[in-house]
Design an enzyme around this catalytic site. Structure first.
Site, PDB file in Angstrom:
ATOM      1  N   GLY A 164       1.066  -1.186   0.320  1.00  0.00           N
ATOM      2  CA  GLY A 164       0.108   0.120   0.078  1.00  0.00           C
ATOM      3  C   GLY A 164       0.797   1.431   0.249  1.00  0.00           C
ATOM      4  O   GLY A 164       0.189   2.149   0.448  1.00  0.00           O
ATOM      5  N   LYS A 237      -5.222   2.498  -8.155  1.00  0.00           N
ATOM      6  CA  LYS A 237      -5.540   3.089  -9.808  1.00  0.00           C
ATOM      7  C   LYS A 237      -6.507   3.137  -9.877  1.00  0.00           C
ATOM      8  O   LYS A 237      -7.695   3.284  -8.558  1.00  0.00           O
ATOM      9  CB  LYS A 237      -5.675   1.259 -10.206  1.00  0.00           C
ATOM     10  CG  LYS A 237      -3.541   0.878 -10.066  1.00  0.00           C
ATOM     11  CD  LYS A 237      -3.956  -0.761 -11.108  1.00  0.00           C
ATOM     12  CE  LYS A 237      -2.416  -1.095 -10.135  1.00  0.00           C
ATOM     13  NZ  LYS A 237      -2.516  -2.888 -10.174  1.00  0.00           N
ATOM     14  N   ARG A 291      -3.275 -12.964  -7.762  1.00  0.00           N
ATOM     15  CA  ARG A 291      -4.570 -13.257  -7.440  1.00  0.00           C
ATOM     16  C   ARG A 291      -5.035 -12.416  -8.710  1.00  0.00           C
ATOM     17  O   ARG A 291      -4.230 -12.205  -9.289  1.00  0.00           O
ATOM     18  CB  ARG A 291      -5.124 -12.731  -6.355  1.00  0.00           C
ATOM     19  CG  ARG A 291      -4.651 -11.298  -6.358  1.00  0.00           C
ATOM     20  CD  ARG A 291      -5.201  -9.973  -4.767  1.00  0.00           C
ATOM     21  NE  ARG A 291      -4.781  -9.074  -4.941  1.00  0.00           N
ATOM     22  CZ  ARG A 291      -4.875  -8.015  -5.799  1.00  0.00           C
ATOM     23  NH1 ARG A 291      -5.430  -7.809  -6.397  1.00  0.00           N
ATOM     24  NH2 ARG A 291      -3.538  -7.170  -5.343  1.00  0.00           N
TER      25      ARG A 291
HETATM   26  P1  ADP Z   1       3.097  -1.630  -2.481  1.00  0.00           P
HETATM   27  O1  ADP Z   1       2.895  -2.913  -2.330  1.00  0.00           O
HETATM   28  O2  ADP Z   1       3.251  -0.679  -1.074  1.00  0.00           O
HETATM   29  O3  ADP Z   1       2.494  -0.750  -3.230  1.00  0.00           O
HETATM   30  P2  ADP Z   1       5.168  -1.476  -4.887  1.00  0.00           P
HETATM   31  O4  ADP Z   1       6.083  -1.872  -5.300  1.00  0.00           O
HETATM   32  O5  ADP Z   1       3.685  -1.728  -5.719  1.00  0.00           O
HETATM   33  O6  ADP Z   1       4.676  -1.538  -3.353  1.00  0.00           O
HETATM   34  O7  ADP Z   1       5.154  -0.161  -5.231  1.00  0.00           O
HETATM   35  C1  ADP Z   1       4.285   0.924  -5.258  1.00  0.00           C
HETATM   36  C2  ADP Z   1       4.371   2.544  -5.709  1.00  0.00           C
HETATM   37  O8  ADP Z   1       4.723   2.682  -5.754  1.00  0.00           O
HETATM   38  C3  ADP Z   1       4.541   2.422  -7.423  1.00  0.00           C
HETATM   39  O9  ADP Z   1       3.001   2.020  -8.154  1.00  0.00           O
HETATM   40  C4  ADP Z   1       5.014   3.220  -7.725  1.00  0.00           C
HETATM   41  O10 ADP Z   1       4.178   4.261  -7.978  1.00  0.00           O
HETATM   42  C5  ADP Z   1       6.160   3.620  -6.964  1.00  0.00           C
HETATM   43  N1  ADP Z   1       7.541   3.718  -7.322  1.00  0.00           N
HETATM   44  C6  ADP Z   1       7.378   1.557  -6.375  1.00  0.00           C
HETATM   45  N2  ADP Z   1       8.823   1.238  -6.393  1.00  0.00           N
HETATM   46  C7  ADP Z   1       9.662   2.668  -7.540  1.00  0.00           C
HETATM   47  C8  ADP Z   1      10.935   3.059  -7.966  1.00  0.00           C
HETATM   48  N3  ADP Z   1      11.435   1.924  -8.454  1.00  0.00           N
HETATM   49  N4  ADP Z   1      10.747   4.048  -8.935  1.00  0.00           N
HETATM   50  C9  ADP Z   1       9.689   4.952  -9.072  1.00  0.00           C
HETATM   51  N5  ADP Z   1       8.696   4.254  -8.100  1.00  0.00           N
HETATM   52  C10 ADP Z   1       8.497   3.522  -7.399  1.00  0.00           C
END
Ligand code: ADP
Length: 448
Positions: A164, A237, A291
């Site tokens: 999150g 999203k 999922r």
């Molecule tokens: P969570 O599980 O907390 O949602 P994610 O790894 O899916 O974490 O990352 C969530 C959001 O953070 C991504 O959709 C993106 O917007 C941003 N993000 C994650 N990693 C990067 C990165 N290396 N560079 C820029 N933005 C990032």
């Protein structure tokens, strides 16, 4: 084939699963909290069991009650939907111990992908491109500085147990790194009870592009193309498309094949999504969701496949209904997530729906569990419905979306419908030119 499915969820996704079961001639059991006595999923299911009070922790997340509901009704399988118990490996283990089929991947795959460091390591081993960064957790500040200098600033410090968007800190310069490490560690420790953090390159203006995959658990796997989910607010999203306006068919084919091959290597079972950030023509893995996702209908629209049918087939041991060469993509689809929220402040707006008219016509699909007179309870997430529109081209899809949004009547509560009416006529959105930060800038009035 499984014969009776208990749906461990509520709202539109419970209905979505129920519809697929009905089409396959499978009996359905709904579970619900006392706040959901009048909910659509309860009305439409063959049987229903009340599993607890309104709080999700005591009802939809109450594993003993859900297992007991299977035993009482004779359900032989459980579909978890998304959220709630869908990525809970312990739940998958418990079902298996009770000879109940979990319609999802193995508990061990859920565990691997639930740990960000482990997921990234696994992705890299399987040939999926990842964001450059530390090979694992970083414990020493000196080591962190060396890695950060090697990959180049800005860098992102991320919590291994994160989710999150929590436990993530940007360090733009060397000076900012020690503070970013300390705050990410303490936030992660407090929120997740695990303060392991790792470092990766911070991408400035990426798009969010994810690939839908499906495996049969026996080494066969396919991909169903990508979804572009770059229009986000606070990592949530808001609007999703298939295909991505940013990709050419050869790029789709290439990244899709990489993902499908990786899933073969993993012997992955069921539906999964491999999420990437995409910048300057390159893909960088961020996580895998084990999922069905909220936005799966856009993939269904362009492939003509029913993803829940496939999930049930695979869980029943019948394999996938098609091979990669049978998958074709047709036209363009967009999904709008309509939430019971103020369209400017995004403050939740539960309450009674006084008027409801859903749009219809060619290429328009509504996945929703609401009706006129329905009272949205304040205890759960604020999604009231999804509007999914399909057209032969992106332009036709946008025209149809505008028409469908104009037709939509949902009164009595505040919804995000006005936001979508603004977005569908916006120049950047029409041209498909946006990155993951665009929507926030738009909401702040910084871009037109
Ligand atoms: P969570 O599980 O907390 O949602 P994610 O790894 O899916 O974490 O990352 C969530 C959001 O953070 C991504 O959709 C993106 O917007 C941003 N993000 C994650 N990693 C990067 C990165 N290396 N560079 C820029 N933005 C990032």
């Amino acid at each position: 084939m499984v014969s009776k499915v208990l749906i461990a969820n509520r709202g539109e996704i419970a209905l979505r699963v129920l519809r697929a079961c009905k089409e396959l001639g499978i009996s359905t059991v709904a579970v619900h909290s006392t706040a959901d006595n009048a909910a659509m999923h309860v009305r439409l299911a063959d049987e229903s069991v009340c599993v607890g009070p309104p709080s999700a922790r005591d009802s939809y997340l109450n594993i003993p009650q859900i297992v007991a509901a299977c035993e009482i009704t004779g359900a032989d399988a459980v579909h978890p939907g998304y959220g709630f118990l869908s990525e809970n490996a312990r739940f998958a283990d418990i079902l298996e111990a009770h000879q109940l089929t979990f319609i999802g991947p193995t508990a061990s795959h859920i565990r691997t992908m639930g740990d960000k460091i482990e997921a990234k390591r696994t992705a890299e081993r399987l040939g999926i491109p990842v964001v450059p960064g530390s090979p694992g957790a970083v414990t020493e500040d000196g080591e962190a500085m060396k890695i950060a200098k090697d990959i180049g600033f800005p860098v992102l410090v991320k919590a291994s147990a994160g989710g999150g968007g929590r436990g993530m800190k940007i360090a733009r310069t060397e000076k900012e790194l020690p503070h970013a490490l300390a705050t990410a560690r303490s936030e992660a420790g407090a929120a997740f009870g695990d303060d392991a953090v790792y470092i990766e390159k911070y991408l400035e203006k990426p798009r969010h592009i994810e690939v839908q995959v499906f495996g049969d658990g026996a080494g066969n796997a396919i991909h169903l193309g990508e979804r572009d989910c770059s229009l986000q607010r606070r990592n949530q999203k808001v609007w999703e498309e298939a295909n991505s306006p940013a990709l050419k068919p050869q790029q789709r084919e290439k990244i899709g094949t990489i993902c499908a091959e990786a899933m073969k290597g993993l012997q992955y079972r069921g539906a999964g999504t491999i999420e990437f950030l995409y910048e300057n023509g390159e893909f960088f893995f961020i996580e895998m969701n084990t999922r069905l996702q909220v936005e799966h209908p856009v993939t269904e629209a362009v492939t003509g496949l029913d993803l829940v049918h496939e999930q049930i087939r695979v869980a029943s041991g019948d394999g996938l209904s098609l091979k990669q060469e049978d998958v074709t993509f047709s036209g363009h689809a967009i999904e709008c997530r309509i939430n019971a929220e103020d369209p400017r402040t995004f403050v939740p707006s539960p309450g009674e729906i006084t008027h409801y008219h859903a749009p219809g016509g060619l290429g328009v699909r509504i996945d929703s569990a609401v009706y006129r007179g329905y009272r949205i309870p304040p205890f759960y997430d604020s999604l009231v419905g999804k509007l999914i529109v399909h057209g032969r081209t992106r332009e036709e899809c946008m025209m149809r979306l505008k028409r469908a949004l104009d037709e939509f009547v949902l009164d009595g509560i505040k919804t995000t419908l006005p936001l979508f009416r603004d977005l569908v006529t916006n120049h950047s959105v029409r041209r498909g030119e946006y990155d993951i930060h665009w929507l926030e800038h738009f909401l702040d009035g910084e871009v037109g």
